[in-house]
Design a protein around this motif. Structure first.
Motif: not given
Length: 260
Positions: A40-47, A97-102, A76-88
């Protein structure tokens, strides 16, 4: 891994699953079709995508996770984020799972969080950020460069106590079509780390380019073909929009492998 974008602007399905009941229906369908992980992601990472605030991202993903995790107990739920607050918040709600594109380049603290909650961490390679990553990506040797990145970031993740790590070479993230193809062709080299490998090429622009600028909704066969090739090279997790077709291809792959 089935993709659920709770965003208005993702490149393929932006705006489709921002409504809670539609998101729940989508999760149910993906699980029924063979998904084991829901990302599940709440921020687009498209170019070219603009970043969003912590609050905006939280408002998009948390209602879905808080409702879906208790309902779909086997998933199993995964959070697609680069932010600590959202992941926590997501981990508190039961994400595993934390899916960190950075790849820890933005927030090394994501590895600490995974250690604290005994969650898996997806370490993805990217060059630049979504806003700029496709401007002019360059590598001396893309496979070696990604390997070096993994070595360095893995050492840091382990230092921080994150031991359940999944590697993602980051198809389409700061890479040309040739770079992406090279990574898929040499995916087996990443087995030296002895960690699961995730590949996410679903409907990406490289498929469109190879198929004479095919639009997003015409890239399903190309996606299945590319992901199948990744399976032959040892991919362990496919991150996809089209779960049923991906699951069918995995079943065929496993059937062939069982006879070798």
């Amino acid at each position: 891994m089935g993709i659920l974008n709770a965003t208005p602007d993702s490149f393929s399905d932006g705006g489709k699953y921002t409504d809670l009941s539609r998101a729940m229906d989508r999760i149910h369908l993906m699980l029924k079709n063979g998904a084991e992980i829901i990302d599940v992601g709440g921020e687009s990472t498209r170019p070219g995508a603009d970043p969003v605030s912590v609050q905006q991202e939280m408002d998009r993903v948390m209602p879905i996770l808080e409702k879906a995790i208790p309902v779909f107990k086997k998933a199993v739920f995964s959070i697609d984020t680069t932010k600590v607050e959202v992941a926590e918040k997501a981990l508190e709600a039961g994400a595993k799972i934390v899916n960190d594109v950075s790849g820890m380049q933005k927030e090394p603290g994501l590895a600490d969080l995974c250690a604290k909650y005994d969650a898996a961490y997806v370490l993805m390679h990217t060059q630049g950020d979504p806003k700029t990553m496709q401007k002019n990506p360059e590598y001396e040797d893309v496979v070696k460069d990604v390997m070096n990145f993994f070595e360095q970031q893995l050492a840091e993740a382990k230092k921080r106590g994150a031991h359940k790590v999944i590697l993602d070479p980051g198809i389409g993230f700061g890479k040309t079509t040739e770079h992406n193809l090279k990574l898929i062709a040499h995916l087996d080299k990443f087995h030296k780390f002895d960690l699961p490998i995730l590949v996410g090429a679903s409907r990406k622009s490289m498929i469109g380019k190879i198929l004479n600028n095919r639009p997003t909704d015409g890239r399903l066969t190309g996606t299945v073909a590319l992901h199948y090739h990744a399976l032959t090279k040892g991919a362990n997790i496919l991150r996809v929009h089209d779960v049923k077709e991906a699951f069918d291809s995995i079943r065929i792959f496993n059937a062939v492998q069982s006879q070798q």
